[in-house]
Design a protein around this motif. Structure first.
Motif, PDB file in Angstrom:
ATOM      1  N   ARG A 157       1.074  -1.477   0.558  1.00 28.71           N
ATOM      2  CA  ARG A 157      -0.229   0.077  -0.251  1.00 28.71           C
ATOM      3  C   ARG A 157       1.081   1.066   0.005  1.00 28.71           C
ATOM      4  O   ARG A 157       2.795   1.602   1.308  1.00 28.71           O
ATOM      5  N   ARG A 158       0.373   2.078  -0.623  1.00 29.15           N
ATOM      6  CA  ARG A 158       0.960   3.683  -1.082  1.00 29.15           C
ATOM      7  C   ARG A 158       0.831   3.704   0.615  1.00 29.15           C
ATOM      8  O   ARG A 158       0.294   3.514   1.569  1.00 29.15           O
ATOM      9  N   VAL A 159       1.851   4.684   0.732  1.00 30.31           N
ATOM     10  CA  VAL A 159       1.573   5.263   2.285  1.00 30.31           C
ATOM     11  C   VAL A 159       0.883   6.575   3.147  1.00 30.31           C
ATOM     12  O   VAL A 159       0.730   6.301   3.503  1.00 30.31           O
ATOM     13  N   ASP A 160      -0.205   6.110   2.416  1.00 24.37           N
ATOM     14  CA  ASP A 160      -1.237   7.594   2.033  1.00 24.37           C
ATOM     15  C   ASP A 160      -2.519   6.398   2.277  1.00 24.37           C
ATOM     16  O   ASP A 160      -3.704   6.557   2.321  1.00 24.37           O
ATOM     17  N   GLY A 161      -2.506   4.852   1.697  1.00 25.14           N
ATOM     18  CA  GLY A 161      -3.428   3.969   1.763  1.00 25.14           C
ATOM     19  C   GLY A 161      -4.479   4.321   1.257  1.00 25.14           C
ATOM     20  O   GLY A 161      -5.394   3.097   1.070  1.00 25.14           O
ATOM     21  N   HIS A 162      -4.038   4.628   0.296  1.00 22.70           N
ATOM     22  CA  HIS A 162      -5.258   5.023  -1.074  1.00 22.70           C
ATOM     23  C   HIS A 162      -4.886   4.561  -2.364  1.00 22.70           C
ATOM     24  O   HIS A 162      -5.742   5.153  -3.401  1.00 22.70           O
ATOM     25  N   ALA A 163      -3.782   3.448  -2.388  1.00 21.15           N
ATOM     26  CA  ALA A 163      -3.619   3.083  -3.414  1.00 21.15           C
ATOM     27  C   ALA A 163      -2.506   1.779  -3.003  1.00 21.15           C
ATOM     28  O   ALA A 163      -2.313   2.187  -2.327  1.00 21.15           O
ATOM     29  N   GLY A 164      -2.014   1.338  -3.790  1.00 21.22           N
ATOM     30  CA  GLY A 164      -2.214  -0.068  -3.327  1.00 21.22           C
ATOM     31  C   GLY A 164      -0.960  -0.653  -4.728  1.00 21.22           C
ATOM     32  O   GLY A 164      -1.193  -0.623  -6.185  1.00 21.22           O
ATOM     33  N   TRP A 165      -0.309  -1.212  -4.668  1.00 22.63           N
ATOM     34  CA  TRP A 165       1.363  -1.557  -5.689  1.00 22.63           C
ATOM     35  C   TRP A 165       1.189  -3.652  -5.897  1.00 22.63           C
ATOM     36  O   TRP A 165       1.397  -3.523  -4.697  1.00 22.63           O
ATOM     37  N   ALA A 166       0.738  -3.714  -7.080  1.00 20.81           N
ATOM     38  CA  ALA A 166       0.592  -5.608  -7.124  1.00 20.81           C
ATOM     39  C   ALA A 166       1.281  -6.033  -7.963  1.00 20.81           C
ATOM     40  O   ALA A 166       1.631  -5.437  -8.870  1.00 20.81           O
ATOM     41  N   ASN A 167       2.273  -7.367  -7.814  1.00 24.55           N
ATOM     42  CA  ASN A 167       2.735  -7.987  -8.883  1.00 24.55           C
ATOM     43  C   ASN A 167       1.762  -8.918  -9.531  1.00 24.55           C
ATOM     44  O   ASN A 167       0.684  -8.872  -9.100  1.00 24.55           O
ATOM     45  N   THR A 168       1.675  -9.393 -10.639  1.00 24.66           N
ATOM     46  CA  THR A 168       1.299  -9.470 -11.272  1.00 24.66           C
ATOM     47  C   THR A 168       0.728 -11.069 -10.130  1.00 24.66           C
ATOM     48  O   THR A 168      -0.705 -11.700 -11.095  1.00 24.66           O
ATOM     49  N   ARG A 169       1.695 -11.852  -9.903  1.00 24.20           N
ATOM     50  CA  ARG A 169       0.810 -13.580  -9.070  1.00 24.20           C
ATOM     51  C   ARG A 169      -0.576 -12.511  -8.371  1.00 24.20           C
ATOM     52  O   ARG A 169      -1.583 -12.978  -8.488  1.00 24.20           O
ATOM     53  N   ALA A 170      -0.678 -11.536  -7.505  1.00 23.24           N
ATOM     54  CA  ALA A 170      -1.382 -11.040  -6.371  1.00 23.24           C
ATOM     55  C   ALA A 170      -2.508 -10.971  -7.950  1.00 23.24           C
ATOM     56  O   ALA A 170      -3.781 -10.736  -7.378  1.00 23.24           O
ATOM     57  N   LEU A 171      -2.247 -10.085  -9.248  1.00 23.46           N
ATOM     58  CA  LEU A 171      -3.784 -10.001 -10.149  1.00 23.46           C
ATOM     59  C   LEU A 171      -4.086 -11.341 -10.167  1.00 23.46           C
ATOM     60  O   LEU A 171      -5.475 -10.315  -9.839  1.00 23.46           O
ATOM     61  N   LYS A 172      -3.506 -11.466 -10.474  1.00 25.68           N
ATOM     62  CA  LYS A 172      -4.110 -13.828 -11.019  1.00 25.68           C
ATOM     63  C   LYS A 172      -4.802 -13.964 -10.291  1.00 25.68           C
ATOM     64  O   LYS A 172      -6.255 -14.528 -10.477  1.00 25.68           O
ATOM     65  N   LEU A 173      -4.195 -14.015  -8.655  1.00 20.47           N
ATOM     66  CA  LEU A 173      -5.358 -14.360  -7.697  1.00 20.47           C
ATOM     67  C   LEU A 173      -6.336 -13.631  -7.624  1.00 20.47           C
ATOM     68  O   LEU A 173      -7.383 -13.957  -6.574  1.00 20.47           O
ATOM     69  N   SER A 302     -15.765  10.631   1.318  1.00 23.92           N
ATOM     70  CA  SER A 302     -15.713  10.975   0.455  1.00 23.92           C
ATOM     71  C   SER A 302     -14.736  11.204  -1.040  1.00 23.92           C
ATOM     72  O   SER A 302     -15.734  10.477  -2.145  1.00 23.92           O
ATOM     73  N   ASP A 303     -13.717  10.892  -0.627  1.00 23.53           N
ATOM     74  CA  ASP A 303     -12.650  11.196  -1.516  1.00 23.53           C
ATOM     75  C   ASP A 303     -11.514  10.081  -1.228  1.00 23.53           C
ATOM     76  O   ASP A 303     -11.563   9.566  -0.195  1.00 23.53           O
ATOM     77  N   GLY A 304     -10.713  10.488  -2.241  1.00 23.62           N
ATOM     78  CA  GLY A 304      -9.216   9.954  -1.344  1.00 23.62           C
ATOM     79  C   GLY A 304      -8.156   9.912  -0.796  1.00 23.62           C
ATOM     80  O   GLY A 304      -8.357  11.275  -0.231  1.00 23.62           O
ATOM     81  N   ALA A 305      -7.195  10.243  -1.701  1.00 17.37           N
ATOM     82  CA  ALA A 305      -6.019  11.340  -0.930  1.00 17.37           C
ATOM     83  C   ALA A 305      -5.272  12.438  -2.346  1.00 17.37           C
ATOM     84  O   ALA A 305      -5.101  11.343  -3.218  1.00 17.37           O
ATOM     85  N   LEU A 306      -4.441  12.754  -2.256  1.00 19.43           N
ATOM     86  CA  LEU A 306      -3.840  13.635  -2.821  1.00 19.43           C
ATOM     87  C   LEU A 306      -2.677  13.510  -3.679  1.00 19.43           C
ATOM     88  O   LEU A 306      -2.513  13.327  -5.221  1.00 19.43           O
ATOM     89  N   GLY A 307      -1.793  12.462  -3.177  1.00 21.64           N
ATOM     90  CA  GLY A 307      -0.554  12.371  -3.965  1.00 21.64           C
ATOM     91  C   GLY A 307      -0.259  10.600  -4.827  1.00 21.64           C
ATOM     92  O   GLY A 307       0.021  10.367  -6.124  1.00 21.64           O
ATOM     93  N   SER A 308      -1.768  10.097  -4.517  1.00 18.07           N
ATOM     94  CA  SER A 308      -2.215   8.890  -5.116  1.00 18.07           C
ATOM     95  C   SER A 308      -3.401   9.691  -6.412  1.00 18.07           C
ATOM     96  O   SER A 308      -3.711   8.954  -7.393  1.00 18.07           O
ATOM     97  N   ARG A 309      -3.616  11.072  -6.443  1.00 18.77           N
ATOM     98  CA  ARG A 309      -4.631  11.685  -7.664  1.00 18.77           C
ATOM     99  C   ARG A 309      -6.248  10.660  -7.193  1.00 18.77           C
ATOM    100  O   ARG A 309      -6.890  10.959  -7.857  1.00 18.77           O
ATOM    101  N   GLY A 310      -6.125  10.558  -6.494  1.00 18.20           N
ATOM    102  CA  GLY A 310      -7.658  10.330  -5.860  1.00 18.20           C
ATOM    103  C   GLY A 310      -8.583  10.933  -4.858  1.00 18.20           C
ATOM    104  O   GLY A 310      -9.615  11.298  -5.189  1.00 18.20           O
ATOM    105  N   ALA A 311      -7.815  11.706  -4.361  1.00 15.13           N
ATOM    106  CA  ALA A 311      -8.974  13.034  -3.757  1.00 15.13           C
ATOM    107  C   ALA A 311      -9.541  13.953  -4.814  1.00 15.13           C
ATOM    108  O   ALA A 311      -9.374  13.889  -6.093  1.00 15.13           O
ATOM    109  N   ALA A 312     -11.363  14.137  -4.703  1.00 14.88           N
ATOM    110  CA  ALA A 312     -11.736  14.830  -5.428  1.00 14.88           C
ATOM    111  C   ALA A 312     -11.950  16.074  -5.573  1.00 14.88           C
ATOM    112  O   ALA A 312     -11.474  16.918  -5.148  1.00 14.88           O
TER     113      ALA A 312
END
Length: 548
Positions: A157-173, A302-312
């Motif tokens: 998970r990203r530092v702000d908790g509003h995005a995550g980074w997965a490898n291919t194995r995780a994406l398939k699961l 209501s929205d996400g975080a600024l760092g991941s551009r999820g804030a509305a």
């Protein structure tokens, strides 16, 4: 370390007796919110303050009471973090942290080293990465993760908790394909060919996290124990947990009843789903076992975080004109959730980062009937990070409490203006603007996203600098707080924001004797040294629970 529950050294027949704490360089706020000094404090046999003042006066009135000498050290009311995540803090200690990495190469090396040691773990979990610090100019990819760990799923998970980074194995699961649709309130990042890159933002993270094995009871207890150990060591005698579920509620209640909750917890139920429906049948839990645990608030998003551009945002991102971020709910749905919680008597605390997210929350809270309004139930906006300047006075108009985290400003200053531009930044992290209009600001850290150390928060609030005193004059220093204001935000204001100002937040007669002993006087030292403050002792209800 945890020293047990009755180590004031003053026990008579198995019952705690009145205790006079002397030789204190003591500070508290009084009923008029003025800073008041004392060198002695009398605590009754139930752990509440009887009186503070001069040692000579108290000794004359109570000549035979047992004494504890505090050695002339500075004494403060126990500090309160108004927004954190207790179990996440404890869990983070056993997972991979990329917080200290300076670039992608360092991060990948750290992931590889962790995976090599963690051979028994089915999943590689953790995170705290920040592509802005890495100066990557983009998000990292699944392919880059595959290059170091391909045989096991990785989810970071990203530092702000509003995005995550997965490898291919995780994406398939998780069943995430290039063709998988973005969920409402979330985004699957894709490359120019439309292929999923391995980054999931906000609600899209749920697609991954629902396939990760949940923590069992033993793991949850270990996480809670680890979190409590860390919280009492930094002088936090109370925290507001922003997202309590059924399992954490069960353990908070158990620990409170057994006297093991060495930091008080004010709980916010995570959403208005089935758990809320069940637990709200009996109404809010106002306090349990001498105010150790309360469950009288609800946490919404209501929205996400600024760092991941999820804030509305109301208008597109300055550094990404193709997006305005994401609102998690339609306006009508947000209003329905707010009304559902408020009409059950719960305080409603809504995460809002972007100006569009904040406006949605202001509108929803502003429409509540008087009996369920923010004036009555003290509803809060959690973060209140970027607001249109015209919306800030509306926060005061509707008596909404802006619950803010000072270290977010000093962590975000490397990218915040890039995201919103020079005009919108005027309404961002605007503590002085809120204070000037009379808003109460409870302060927190959003741990483990930031350090739970409240002295880091006070330092950020006062200096608006990093720990290397940069920028030299502070980042938008006109929005800084004074030391006493920041101290109030971590004490009385945080207590008020939890309906607890009559029992917590200051060392006044009748309140719990929650206090800390620290190694320097934060009201006299240069502000640049505030973050270096060390907690020597932490006391809860007149009982020593931590000693350095």
């Amino acid at each position: 370390m945890f020293l047990g529950l009755c180590l004031s050294g003053v026990v008579v027949g198995g019952v705690q007796a009145d205790t006079l704490f002397v030789a204190a360089n003591g500070y508290t706020l009084n009923g008029r919110h003025q800073l008041q000094k004392f060198d002695a404090m009398l605590v009754d046999d139930h752990g509440k303050v009887k009186m503070t003042g001069a040692k000579s006066v108290l000794l004359k009135r109570y000549p035979n009471v047992a004494q504890v000498d505090l050695g002339g050290k500075t004494v403060l009311p126990g500090l309160i973090d108004a927004h954190g995540h207790v179990f996440n803090l404890g869990t983070a200690e056993s997972q991979l942290s990329l917080r200290s990495t300076n670039n992608l190469a360092e991060a990948l090396a750290a992931i590889a080293a962790y995976a090599e040691k963690a051979t028994q773990q089915q999943w590689i979990l953790g995170g705290e990465w920040n592509q802005a610090i890495w100066k990557l100019g983009r998000f990292p990819t699944a392919q880059e993760l595959d290059n170091v760990v391909a045989d096991r799923p990785v989810w970071l998970r990203r530092v702000d908790g509003h995005a995550g980074w997965a490898n291919t194995r995780a994406l398939k699961l998780a069943g995430i394909l290039d063709s998988t649709a973005d969920p409402v309130g979330g985004k699957i990042e894709r490359d120019s060919q439309g292929k999923a890159t391995g980054i999931l933002v906000d609600a899209a993270m749920d697609l991954m996290e629902k396939v990760i094995p949940p923590q069992n009871d033993v793991e949850l207890r270990l996480a809670l124990d680890a979190a409590l150990k860390q919280l009492r060591s930094v002088g936090l005698t109370s925290v507001h947990d922003a997202g309590v579920d059924a399992e954490s509620d069960r353990l908070f209640r158990e620990y409170a009843i057994q006297g093991k909750l060495t930091t008080r917890v004010y709980g916010m139920i995570g959403g208005v789903d089935q758990f809320f429906d069940r637990v709200s049948r009996d109404g809010p839990l106002l306090n349990l076992k001498d105010d150790l645990y309360s469950l009288r608030a609800v946490k919404l998003y209501s929205d996400g975080a600024l760092g991941s551009r999820g804030a509305a945002l109301l208008e597109p991102y300055s550094d990404a004109p193709h997006t305005k971020g994401l609102l998690f709910s339609k306006d009508a749905d947000m209003q329905a959730m707010v009304r559902k919680a408020a009409t059950k008597g719960y305080q409603v605390n809504v995460h809002a980062i972007g100006d569009a997210g904040n406006r949605q929350v202001i509108e929803a809270l502003g429409q509540l009937p008087k009996a369920y309004s923010a004036k009555s139930l003290r509803h809060r906006i959690e973060h209140a990070q970027v607001l249109a300047l015209s919306d800030i006075p509306r926060v005061a108009k509707f008596h909404i409490i802006p619950s803010m985290q000072p270290t977010h400003a000093t962590s975000d200053m490397n990218m915040a203006e890039d995201r919103v531009g020079k005009e919108r930044i005027q309404g961002a992290y605007a503590w002085r603007t809120f204070l000037n209009q009379g808003s109460t600001i409870p302060c927190g850290s959003d741990f483990p996203i930031e350090s739970p150390n409240p002295f880091w928060g006070i330092y950020s609030a006062v200096t608006r600098q990093d720990h290397q005193q940069m920028p030299i004059k502070g980042w938008y220093p006109e929005q800084a707080m004074r030391v006493q204001e920041a101290f109030k935000c971590f004490t009385l204001d945080a207590a008020y924001a939890a309906h607890q100002e009559k029992t917590l937040g200051s060392l006044e007669k009748g309140k719990w004797a929650d206090f800390i002993v620290i190694d320097q006087d934060i009201f006299k030292i240069p502000t640049k040294d505030i973050f270096k403050t060390q907690v020597l002792e932490t006391w809860q209800a007149g009982k020593l629970v931590y000693k350095k």
